[in-house]
Write a protein that holds these residues in place. Sequence first.
Motif, PDB file in Angstrom:
ATOM      1  N   ALA A 102     -57.237 -62.509 -20.920  1.00  0.00           N
ATOM      2  CA  ALA A 102     -55.699 -62.708 -21.113  1.00  0.00           C
ATOM      3  C   ALA A 102     -55.379 -63.212 -22.779  1.00  0.00           C
ATOM      4  O   ALA A 102     -54.086 -63.031 -23.182  1.00  0.00           O
ATOM      5  CB  ALA A 102     -55.288 -63.746 -20.144  1.00  0.00           C
ATOM      6  N   ALA A 103     -56.068 -64.125 -23.111  1.00  0.00           N
ATOM      7  CA  ALA A 103     -56.049 -64.655 -24.670  1.00  0.00           C
ATOM      8  C   ALA A 103     -55.822 -63.407 -25.375  1.00  0.00           C
ATOM      9  O   ALA A 103     -55.243 -63.478 -26.753  1.00  0.00           O
ATOM     10  CB  ALA A 103     -57.235 -65.406 -24.890  1.00  0.00           C
ATOM     11  N   GLY A 104     -56.660 -62.557 -25.352  1.00  0.00           N
ATOM     12  CA  GLY A 104     -56.791 -61.232 -26.245  1.00  0.00           C
ATOM     13  C   GLY A 104     -55.884 -60.121 -26.290  1.00  0.00           C
ATOM     14  O   GLY A 104     -55.816 -59.074 -26.920  1.00  0.00           O
ATOM     15  N   SER A 105     -54.813 -60.264 -25.120  1.00  0.00           N
ATOM     16  CA  SER A 105     -54.051 -59.363 -24.638  1.00  0.00           C
ATOM     17  C   SER A 105     -52.711 -59.641 -24.268  1.00  0.00           C
ATOM     18  O   SER A 105     -51.787 -59.005 -23.753  1.00  0.00           O
ATOM     19  CB  SER A 105     -54.670 -58.377 -23.558  1.00  0.00           C
ATOM     20  N   ARG A 106     -52.292 -60.896 -24.699  1.00  0.00           N
ATOM     21  CA  ARG A 106     -50.937 -61.706 -24.443  1.00  0.00           C
ATOM     22  C   ARG A 106     -50.819 -61.539 -22.720  1.00  0.00           C
ATOM     23  O   ARG A 106     -49.736 -61.420 -22.342  1.00  0.00           O
ATOM     24  CB  ARG A 106     -49.875 -60.781 -25.123  1.00  0.00           C
ATOM     25  N   GLY A 107     -51.703 -61.811 -22.332  1.00  0.00           N
ATOM     26  CA  GLY A 107     -51.672 -61.928 -20.649  1.00  0.00           C
ATOM     27  C   GLY A 107     -50.888 -63.518 -20.342  1.00  0.00           C
ATOM     28  O   GLY A 107     -51.050 -64.333 -21.031  1.00  0.00           O
ATOM     29  N   LEU A 108     -50.373 -63.415 -19.319  1.00  0.00           N
ATOM     30  CA  LEU A 108     -49.860 -64.471 -18.426  1.00  0.00           C
ATOM     31  C   LEU A 108     -50.152 -64.776 -17.211  1.00  0.00           C
ATOM     32  O   LEU A 108     -50.834 -63.984 -16.639  1.00  0.00           O
ATOM     33  CB  LEU A 108     -48.173 -64.188 -18.324  1.00  0.00           C
TER      34      LEU A 108
ATOM     35  N   ALA B   5     -35.735 -70.864  -7.453  1.00  0.00           N
ATOM     36  CA  ALA B   5     -36.282 -70.643  -8.734  1.00  0.00           C
ATOM     37  C   ALA B   5     -36.876 -69.313  -8.953  1.00  0.00           C
ATOM     38  O   ALA B   5     -37.737 -69.159  -7.992  1.00  0.00           O
ATOM     39  CB  ALA B   5     -37.222 -71.786  -9.088  1.00  0.00           C
ATOM     40  N   GLU B   6     -36.628 -68.682  -9.901  1.00  0.00           N
ATOM     41  CA  GLU B   6     -37.641 -67.342 -10.096  1.00  0.00           C
ATOM     42  C   GLU B   6     -38.796 -67.666 -10.579  1.00  0.00           C
ATOM     43  O   GLU B   6     -39.282 -68.859 -11.363  1.00  0.00           O
ATOM     44  CB  GLU B   6     -36.690 -66.792 -11.258  1.00  0.00           C
ATOM     45  N   ALA B   7     -39.819 -66.998 -10.271  1.00  0.00           N
ATOM     46  CA  ALA B   7     -41.476 -67.073 -10.814  1.00  0.00           C
ATOM     47  C   ALA B   7     -41.227 -67.539 -12.400  1.00  0.00           C
ATOM     48  O   ALA B   7     -40.615 -66.892 -13.202  1.00  0.00           O
ATOM     49  CB  ALA B   7     -42.058 -65.784 -10.473  1.00  0.00           C
ATOM     50  N   SER B   8     -42.191 -68.360 -12.612  1.00  0.00           N
ATOM     51  CA  SER B   8     -42.421 -68.750 -13.883  1.00  0.00           C
ATOM     52  C   SER B   8     -43.774 -68.496 -14.572  1.00  0.00           C
ATOM     53  O   SER B   8     -44.459 -68.686 -13.606  1.00  0.00           O
ATOM     54  CB  SER B   8     -42.166 -70.308 -14.004  1.00  0.00           C
ATOM     55  N   PHE B   9     -43.953 -67.645 -15.705  1.00  0.00           N
ATOM     56  CA  PHE B   9     -45.202 -67.336 -16.011  1.00  0.00           C
ATOM     57  C   PHE B   9     -45.681 -67.974 -17.466  1.00  0.00           C
ATOM     58  O   PHE B   9     -44.567 -68.162 -18.218  1.00  0.00           O
ATOM     59  CB  PHE B   9     -45.476 -66.010 -16.043  1.00  0.00           C
ATOM     60  N   THR B  10     -46.808 -68.240 -17.422  1.00  0.00           N
ATOM     61  CA  THR B  10     -47.290 -68.867 -18.874  1.00  0.00           C
ATOM     62  C   THR B  10     -48.003 -67.985 -19.897  1.00  0.00           C
ATOM     63  O   THR B  10     -49.052 -67.337 -19.102  1.00  0.00           O
ATOM     64  CB  THR B  10     -48.400 -70.178 -18.470  1.00  0.00           C
ATOM     65  N   LEU B  11     -47.518 -67.946 -20.788  1.00  0.00           N
ATOM     66  CA  LEU B  11     -48.429 -67.035 -21.962  1.00  0.00           C
ATOM     67  C   LEU B  11     -49.503 -67.857 -22.191  1.00  0.00           C
ATOM     68  O   LEU B  11     -49.572 -68.783 -22.901  1.00  0.00           O
ATOM     69  CB  LEU B  11     -47.750 -66.851 -23.214  1.00  0.00           C
ATOM     70  N   TRP B  12     -50.822 -67.361 -21.782  1.00  0.00           N
ATOM     71  CA  TRP B  12     -52.003 -68.339 -21.954  1.00  0.00           C
ATOM     72  C   TRP B  12     -52.523 -68.511 -23.134  1.00  0.00           C
ATOM     73  O   TRP B  12     -52.921 -69.718 -23.477  1.00  0.00           O
ATOM     74  CB  TRP B  12     -53.240 -67.477 -21.068  1.00  0.00           C
ATOM     75  N   SER B  13     -52.469 -67.662 -24.232  1.00  0.00           N
ATOM     76  CA  SER B  13     -52.854 -67.731 -25.618  1.00  0.00           C
ATOM     77  C   SER B  13     -52.141 -69.134 -26.354  1.00  0.00           C
ATOM     78  O   SER B  13     -52.604 -69.979 -26.805  1.00  0.00           O
ATOM     79  CB  SER B  13     -52.688 -66.623 -26.645  1.00  0.00           C
TER      80      SER B  13
END
Length: 275
Positions: A79-85, A122-130
């Motif tokens: 995820a860190a190398g591909s803008r994964g959330l 609430a709409e689902a929330s996602f974190t950009l791991w990097s």
Amino acid sequence: VAFPSLGALSFRQSRVSPDMGPRGASWRGSRRSLWTWMSSARPQDMLLDLSSPVDSLDQLYLAALALQPLLRKKVQQWAAGSRGLFPTMPAGGDASPTMRGSAWSVASSQISSSTDFEPRRAEASFTLWSEAVEEYGTAAAEREIKWGRVKKPQRAIEKLLRSYKGEVCRLLDVCRESIVFETLEDLAECLALISADSQVTVVRAKNKLDRGYNELLTAGYRDVSVNLRIDSPQSQLLRVDNHVCEVQLLLRAFAALKNEDGHARYINFRNDRAE
């Protein structure tokens, strides 16, 4: 978007014999003691039998529990190398209150209900791991994420009876994690990272994003699921380097549908199809 080649297909979990632990021993206790128990085995006590598929659900779950922390570290790297959330913990969960609603969490918004008599959700929330790791550090970021869990035994048994004729070796998703993406390009980049990982052997990939895929089979839901083995010093130490796990790669639009209501509807759909 062109997806990279992901290797040959395989559809069976292999047996570790004679036991998943030291000769004559059996494991009892917490997950924390699992590492100590499994790593205390002598090599001659835990021999991988590639010609014999695993037929014990207990053995399969023991391996899945041991592999889960190692898979989590892998998905963090990819995820860190591909803008994964990753999905964040819901309000009232175990997440750090300081990090709730922080800048690195993809905006969570309120959506109006269809009537005035229903609560707003609430709409689902996602974190950009990097960005999360860069700003708060890995340990703090990990506490904020709603990580995947080992498949519930009830669902595993259900799947065995409905789809696999009781063949335990065909369960390839007991240990699983998922990564979310904003774009197909990021998802394809993650596939390339998985394929290039020297500690990973991809044994199967299902591309439900393919234009030719029949979305009616999954009620419109689409993702890319990759079944793989992790062959690292840690997995070898635990004798789980041949256990097949699953990583789901999906776009944020589909991930947002995987809430409690959406999952309940999917369960009804799955039950109607006896899957």
